[in-house]
Write a protein that holds these residues in place. Sequence first.
Motif, PDB file in Angstrom:
ATOM      1  N   ALA A 344       0.984  -1.136   0.037  1.00  0.00           N
ATOM      2  CA  ALA A 344      -0.127   0.063  -0.095  1.00  0.00           C
ATOM      3  C   ALA A 344       0.917   1.149  -0.014  1.00  0.00           C
ATOM      4  CB  ALA A 344      -0.975  -0.165   1.222  1.00  0.00           C
ATOM      5  N   HIS A 345       0.713   2.014   0.870  1.00  0.00           N
ATOM      6  CA  HIS A 345       1.080   3.264   0.838  1.00  0.00           C
ATOM      7  C   HIS A 345       1.644   4.066   2.344  1.00  0.00           C
ATOM      8  CE1 HIS A 345      -0.918   3.698  -3.049  1.00  0.00           C
ATOM      9  NE2 HIS A 345      -1.649   3.028  -2.443  1.00  0.00           N
ATOM     10  N   ALA A 346       2.274   5.189   2.496  1.00  0.00           N
ATOM     11  CA  ALA A 346       3.002   5.583   3.561  1.00  0.00           C
ATOM     12  C   ALA A 346       1.813   5.938   4.450  1.00  0.00           C
ATOM     13  CB  ALA A 346       3.650   6.875   3.290  1.00  0.00           C
ATOM     14  N   GLU A 347       0.576   6.166   3.903  1.00  0.00           N
ATOM     15  CA  GLU A 347      -0.730   6.615   4.697  1.00  0.00           C
ATOM     16  C   GLU A 347      -1.413   5.471   5.106  1.00  0.00           C
ATOM     17  OE1 GLU A 347      -0.334   9.711   1.503  1.00  0.00           O
ATOM     18  OE2 GLU A 347      -0.032   7.559   1.437  1.00  0.00           O
ATOM     19  N   THR A 348      -0.809   4.138   4.807  1.00  0.00           N
ATOM     20  CA  THR A 348      -1.209   2.815   5.477  1.00  0.00           C
ATOM     21  C   THR A 348      -0.299   2.502   6.419  1.00  0.00           C
ATOM     22  OG1 THR A 348      -2.243   2.428   3.313  1.00  0.00           O
ATOM     23  CG2 THR A 348      -1.946   0.620   4.732  1.00  0.00           C
ATOM     24  N   LEU A 349       1.119   2.549   6.097  1.00  0.00           N
ATOM     25  CA  LEU A 349       2.286   1.981   6.854  1.00  0.00           C
ATOM     26  C   LEU A 349       2.227   2.643   8.032  1.00  0.00           C
ATOM     27  CD1 LEU A 349       4.397  -0.030   7.406  1.00  0.00           C
ATOM     28  CD2 LEU A 349       6.000   1.690   5.925  1.00  0.00           C
ATOM     29  N   LEU A 350       2.079   4.140   8.127  1.00  0.00           N
ATOM     30  CA  LEU A 350       2.329   4.945   9.176  1.00  0.00           C
ATOM     31  C   LEU A 350       1.417   4.731  10.215  1.00  0.00           C
ATOM     32  CD1 LEU A 350       3.355   8.293   7.393  1.00  0.00           C
ATOM     33  CD2 LEU A 350       4.332   7.530   9.562  1.00  0.00           C
ATOM     34  N   PRO A 351      -0.266   4.627   9.852  1.00  0.00           N
ATOM     35  CA  PRO A 351      -1.109   4.413  10.971  1.00  0.00           C
ATOM     36  C   PRO A 351      -0.754   3.200  11.531  1.00  0.00           C
ATOM     37  CG  PRO A 351      -1.989   5.498   9.121  1.00  0.00           C
ATOM     38  CD  PRO A 351      -0.676   5.367   8.778  1.00  0.00           C
ATOM     39  N   ARG A 387      11.077   9.906  12.811  1.00  0.00           N
ATOM     40  CA  ARG A 387      12.027  10.397  11.634  1.00  0.00           C
ATOM     41  C   ARG A 387      11.130   9.517  10.325  1.00  0.00           C
ATOM     42  NH1 ARG A 387      18.182   9.867  11.424  1.00  0.00           N
ATOM     43  NH2 ARG A 387      17.623  11.038   9.245  1.00  0.00           N
ATOM     44  N   GLY A 388      10.895  10.742   9.427  1.00  0.00           N
ATOM     45  CA  GLY A 388      10.093   9.952   8.290  1.00  0.00           C
ATOM     46  C   GLY A 388      11.025   8.831   7.544  1.00  0.00           C
ATOM     47  N   SER A 389      12.274   9.159   7.499  1.00  0.00           N
ATOM     48  CA  SER A 389      13.383   8.458   6.844  1.00  0.00           C
ATOM     49  C   SER A 389      13.299   6.936   7.479  1.00  0.00           C
ATOM     50  CB  SER A 389      14.777   9.186   6.886  1.00  0.00           C
ATOM     51  OG  SER A 389      15.118   9.335   8.202  1.00  0.00           O
ATOM     52  N   SER A 390      13.042   6.887   8.697  1.00  0.00           N
ATOM     53  CA  SER A 390      13.075   5.367   9.282  1.00  0.00           C
ATOM     54  C   SER A 390      11.529   4.912   9.344  1.00  0.00           C
ATOM     55  CB  SER A 390      13.860   5.254  10.348  1.00  0.00           C
ATOM     56  OG  SER A 390      13.490   6.593  11.489  1.00  0.00           O
ATOM     57  N   VAL A 391      10.633   5.791   9.663  1.00  0.00           N
ATOM     58  CA  VAL A 391       9.425   5.419  10.126  1.00  0.00           C
ATOM     59  C   VAL A 391       8.494   4.702   8.778  1.00  0.00           C
ATOM     60  CG1 VAL A 391       7.012   6.170  10.849  1.00  0.00           C
ATOM     61  CG2 VAL A 391       8.937   7.067  11.968  1.00  0.00           C
ATOM     62  N   ALA A 392       8.749   5.511   7.455  1.00  0.00           N
ATOM     63  CA  ALA A 392       8.061   5.215   6.299  1.00  0.00           C
ATOM     64  C   ALA A 392       8.884   5.561   5.034  1.00  0.00           C
ATOM     65  CB  ALA A 392       6.598   5.785   6.168  1.00  0.00           C
ATOM     66  N   PRO A 393      10.126   5.178   4.745  1.00  0.00           N
ATOM     67  CA  PRO A 393      10.646   5.332   3.573  1.00  0.00           C
ATOM     68  C   PRO A 393       9.973   4.686   2.544  1.00  0.00           C
ATOM     69  CG  PRO A 393      11.631   3.624   4.805  1.00  0.00           C
ATOM     70  CD  PRO A 393      10.563   4.171   5.593  1.00  0.00           C
TER      71      PRO A 393
END
Length: 493
Positions: A344-351, A387-393
């Motif tokens: 999916a997407h960052a909007e899926t992985l982050l939550p 950090r976005g670089s490690s949370v959801a690259p």
Amino acid sequence: MAAPPATVLFLLLLFPAAVFPNAEENFDVRRHLSTATRYHIAKDISENSFVPSNIPDQCTPIHLNLVARHGTRAPTKKKLKELEALVSRLKVLLENVKEQKSTGIPTWLWGWKSPWTGKHKGGELIREGENELYELGIRTREQFPDLFNEDYHPDIYPIKATQVSRASASAVAFGMGLFSDRGNLGPGRHRAFAVTSESRASDIMLRFHDCCQNYKAFRKNQEPSVDKLKEPILNEVTQQLVKRWGLNFTRSDISSLWFLCKQEASLLNTTDQACALFTPSEVGLLEWADDLEVFVLKGYGNSLNYRMGVPLLEDVIQSMEQAIKAKEDGLVSGSYEMARLRFAHAETLLPFSCLIGLFLDGPEFEQILREQPLELPVKPPKKRIWRGSSVAPFAGNNMLVLYSCPANNSSRYFVQVLHNERPTPLAGCGNSDFCPFELFKERIAAPHLKHDYNALCSMELEQSKQTAPTNKFAQILSWFFPGDSKQPQNAEL
């Protein structure tokens, strides 16, 4: 070698960053691109010294859940237009200083054209993104050979992706790696496999953010406040670049140049053009601004951001319970589902990362159980977990591996969480990465699963849940304008 001119020595002593903006030792801008970071860079970023658990020899993996973001993609159609607008804007800026062409303005700026000029569509998975997922598929099979030694069947290895092409293409690339040398197709002996998708309009599993009307309203309401939050950061960087390069940059120009830097560094591996306009400390501030936006609009800034992901969490728990039942019933490997793979997407992985309590300490975990927004990530140079670089690259992923441990007295089943293939501590499980399944279910998942997706996404949000305390925005502004008493009174986060 001749000695450097006295004027250069003088400038080096007074303004070292102005002469060589990226001269800080060992600084690699590619590690600081927030969610635009390439996977091969991001997976080796670690901000702590966490020691993974030693998994007992008698424990064997019986099921794996994967939630992955698509790989590195081309700029979207909207961003392509922004880059074309930047071409025109730079022409205007340079026209005003044409007579000063030899004063140190970077030569690449003169006559610069976007590398994507002529493209009319964007957002597709690029070759580097294909490789990220293909190689991830190979490594996953190598790390868990007992889970992936069965012949492919869609009921054993279901693969799901959103209807967005870069997500489904990522699923295909991963599957090609996972099942390479398992079939008869072509020189790579590939195996055909199925990738299924739900309609965008009803995909509450992987595109819950698109289907949740309350979230759309919350985000629209908050975006102006996020812009205000980022404004002083952009102002600070803008002032520095105007001084350094003698061009009358605006805040909008800096935002576009930072986007260009991220695209050049991530997609083209070019760091000596747009990225070289910024010093390492300025890159750190711009990365922080991106991370603040991700935190507020997609992460721990509001409980709705992640609790709308409960259908995905329910699906993960259900798959684990089915695997446990199959094991208890004595079913042999290959007669039940071994892995559930999602793209999916960052909007899926982050939550989803927030739902399982990643990137938290103990007190923060208690806060999210009370649905309280967390403190914003701290300003550089202080270190932060978020950090976005490690949370959801690009190609970022969470793997939840279910283990059977029949000889264990306290629990027979455990869950290990791997984030970007690294064992990751769970604040809800005493900061262990190897959590008894029942504890994971009751302590981490259950507080979220008591919420209903339809109720979350259709009921009216309370105003107090749409905004964080008013003093948070004032606190951020005070970092940049400590003496300013005219801070906005209605700008909240």
